[in-house]
Design an enzyme around this catalytic site. Structure first.
Site, PDB file in Angstrom:
ATOM      1  N   ASP A   2       5.104  -2.651  -0.949  1.00 14.87           N
ATOM      2  CA  ASP A   2       5.349  -4.091  -0.793  1.00 14.87           C
ATOM      3  C   ASP A   2       4.282  -4.867  -1.559  1.00 14.87           C
ATOM      4  O   ASP A   2       3.086  -4.593  -1.406  1.00 14.87           O
ATOM      5  CB  ASP A   2       5.311  -4.466   0.698  1.00 14.87           C
ATOM      6  CG  ASP A   2       6.472  -3.841   1.471  1.00 14.87           C
ATOM      7  OD1 ASP A   2       7.537  -3.635   0.858  1.00 14.87           O
ATOM      8  OD2 ASP A   2       6.305  -3.553   2.665  1.00 14.87           O
TER       9      ASP A   2
ATOM     10  N   ASP B 292       7.942  -1.745  -9.515  1.00 17.52           N
ATOM     11  CA  ASP B 292       8.746  -2.593 -10.417  1.00 17.52           C
ATOM     12  C   ASP B 292       8.087  -3.954 -10.591  1.00 17.52           C
ATOM     13  O   ASP B 292       8.540  -4.759 -11.397  1.00 17.52           O
ATOM     14  CB  ASP B 292      10.124  -2.834  -9.794  1.00 17.52           C
ATOM     15  CG  ASP B 292       9.970  -3.535  -8.451  1.00 17.52           C
ATOM     16  OD1 ASP B 292       9.426  -2.898  -7.519  1.00 17.52           O
ATOM     17  OD2 ASP B 292      10.339  -4.716  -8.336  1.00 17.52           O
TER      18      ASP B 292
ATOM     19  N   ASP C  21       0.909   3.451  10.221  1.00 16.78           N
ATOM     20  CA  ASP C  21       0.376   2.741   9.050  1.00 16.78           C
ATOM     21  C   ASP C  21      -0.317   3.749   8.114  1.00 16.78           C
ATOM     22  O   ASP C  21      -1.320   4.363   8.470  1.00 16.78           O
ATOM     23  CB  ASP C  21      -0.622   1.689   9.549  1.00 16.78           C
ATOM     24  CG  ASP C  21      -1.269   0.912   8.406  1.00 16.78           C
ATOM     25  OD1 ASP C  21      -1.374   1.443   7.278  1.00 16.78           O
ATOM     26  OD2 ASP C  21      -1.680  -0.220   8.645  1.00 16.78           O
TER      27      ASP C  21
ATOM     28  N   GLU D 152       6.054   5.596   7.662  1.00 15.41           N
ATOM     29  CA  GLU D 152       6.874   4.403   7.398  1.00 15.41           C
ATOM     30  C   GLU D 152       6.739   3.476   8.611  1.00 15.41           C
ATOM     31  O   GLU D 152       6.973   3.910   9.735  1.00 15.41           O
ATOM     32  CB  GLU D 152       8.322   4.866   7.185  1.00 15.41           C
ATOM     33  CG  GLU D 152       9.362   3.785   7.126  1.00 15.41           C
ATOM     34  CD  GLU D 152       9.052   2.675   6.134  1.00 15.41           C
ATOM     35  OE1 GLU D 152       8.960   2.923   4.932  1.00 15.41           O
ATOM     36  OE2 GLU D 152       8.867   1.519   6.603  1.00 15.41           O
TER      37      GLU D 152
ATOM     38  N   LYS E 215       1.327 -13.414  -1.866  1.00 15.57           N
ATOM     39  CA  LYS E 215       0.513 -14.578  -1.491  1.00 15.57           C
ATOM     40  C   LYS E 215      -0.951 -14.182  -1.288  1.00 15.57           C
ATOM     41  O   LYS E 215      -1.242 -13.135  -0.695  1.00 15.57           O
ATOM     42  CB  LYS E 215       1.056 -15.190  -0.197  1.00 15.57           C
ATOM     43  CG  LYS E 215       2.411 -15.835  -0.398  1.00 15.57           C
ATOM     44  CD  LYS E 215       2.881 -16.549   0.834  1.00 15.57           C
ATOM     45  CE  LYS E 215       4.253 -17.143   0.552  1.00 15.57           C
ATOM     46  NZ  LYS E 215       5.048 -17.361   1.757  1.00 15.57           N
TER      47      LYS E 215
HETATM   48  C1  LIG Z   1       9.688  -1.787  -1.017  1.00 15.12           C
HETATM   49  S1  LIG Z   1       9.901  -0.540   0.160  1.00 15.12           S
HETATM   50  C2  LIG Z   1      10.039   0.963  -0.804  1.00 15.12           C
HETATM   51  C3  LIG Z   1      10.614   2.110  -0.015  1.00 15.12           C
HETATM   52  C4  LIG Z   1      10.696   3.461  -0.756  1.00 15.12           C
HETATM   53  N1  LIG Z   1       9.356   3.919  -1.112  1.00 15.12           N
HETATM   54  C5  LIG Z   1      11.562   3.356  -2.007  1.00 15.12           C
HETATM   55  O1  LIG Z   1      11.004   3.477  -3.121  1.00 15.12           O
HETATM   56  O2  LIG Z   1      12.788   3.199  -1.854  1.00 15.12           O
HETATM   57  C6  LIG Z   1       8.259  -0.375   0.841  1.00 15.12           C
HETATM   58  C7  LIG Z   1       8.264   0.413   2.136  1.00 15.12           C
HETATM   59  O3  LIG Z   1       6.922   0.642   2.552  1.00 15.12           O
HETATM   60  C8  LIG Z   1       6.847   0.459   3.969  1.00 15.12           C
HETATM   61  N2  LIG Z   1       5.422   0.152   4.265  1.00 15.12           N
HETATM   62  C9  LIG Z   1       4.752  -0.964   3.936  1.00 15.12           C
HETATM   63  N3  LIG Z   1       3.461  -0.876   4.302  1.00 15.12           N
HETATM   64  C10 LIG Z   1       3.314   0.352   4.869  1.00 15.12           C
HETATM   65  C11 LIG Z   1       2.211   1.047   5.451  1.00 15.12           C
HETATM   66  N4  LIG Z   1       0.991   0.477   5.515  1.00 15.12           N
HETATM   67  N5  LIG Z   1       2.415   2.296   5.940  1.00 15.12           N
HETATM   68  C12 LIG Z   1       3.650   2.863   5.892  1.00 15.12           C
HETATM   69  N6  LIG Z   1       4.729   2.242   5.359  1.00 15.12           N
HETATM   70  C13 LIG Z   1       4.570   1.022   4.852  1.00 15.12           C
HETATM   71  C14 LIG Z   1       7.820  -0.663   4.229  1.00 15.12           C
HETATM   72  O4  LIG Z   1       8.239  -0.726   5.559  1.00 15.12           O
HETATM   73  C15 LIG Z   1       8.966  -0.312   3.270  1.00 15.12           C
HETATM   74  O5  LIG Z   1       9.905   0.553   3.857  1.00 15.12           O
END
Ligand SMILES: C[S@@+](CC[C@H](N)C(=O)[O-])C[C@H]1O[C@@H](n2cnc3c(N)ncnc32)[C@H](O)[C@@H]1O
Length: 179
Positions: A91, A127, A68, A41, A95
């Protein structure tokens, strides 16, 4: 990085990318003491929170790191070293100029297939319709994966899934398996 290096134990290892508040991984770790779980995370605050929850629950089979997940899958995992990979509500980065930040692309799918042991699941949910379309397109196109069409209905149990379900939003969900 193998399960042995991470945990000092040689047990099946599962990875979640974007573990957020860690509901999924903590529940899985509690349910399956004979398996190991790694949550990656990028938000450090969530990692610290997840570690505290794991400590409170006395779980020694789960770890959280601020790393990452894409780079980790592409560069740090031995072939066939994962017994499961989970990505829930990544995420969207809608864009065009941010497209490179999206998790799902052909290189990531190939890296994920390489890292998973035969038969192991890649579970994904979103979603956001464009993100879900990208996930389906990318994983369906990777020759190392086959979609598990017989998988029973399942829930990630994450905060995002609960939030979008309460809002009545349709959620895309599927499991692919390493051939
Ligand atoms: C929309 S949230 C969803 C969190 C969780 N999976 C849920 O379903 O409640 C997306 C999460 O992915 C993390 N994230 C985004 N890119 C990432 C990456 N390359 N490696 C690890 N975490 C990442 C973000 O910080 C965020 O906490």
């Amino acid at each position: 990085m193998s399960a042995e290096t991470l945990f000092g134990k040689d047990l099946p290892l599962e990875l979640e990318i974007g573990s957020g508040k860690a509901r999924f991984l903590l529940a899985e770790a509690e349910r399956n003491p004979g398996r190991l779980y790694l949550g990656l995370e990028i938000v450090e605050e969530y990692v610290l929170l997840a570690r505290k929850k794991a400590e409170r629950l006395g779980l020694a089979n789960v770890r959280f790191e601020s790393v990452d997940g894409k780079a980790f899958v592409l560069g740090r995992l031995p072939e066939g070293s994962l017994s499961g990979l989970h990505v829930f509500f990544p995420d969207p980065w809608p864009k065009v100029r941010h497209a490179r930040r999206r998790l799902f692309d052909a290189a990531f799918a190939a890296g994920a297939a390489r890292a998973l042991a035969p038969g192991s699941p890649f579970r994904a949910a979103s979603d956001d319709p464009p993100t879900w379309a990208l996930i389906e397109r990318t994983l369906d196109a990777e020759p190392g994966f086959v979609r598990d069409v017989a998988a029973p209905d399942w829930s990630s149990g994450t905060d995002y899934e609960a939030k979008w379900e309460r809002a009545g939003k349709p959620i895309g969900k599927a499991i692919w398996r390493r051939r």
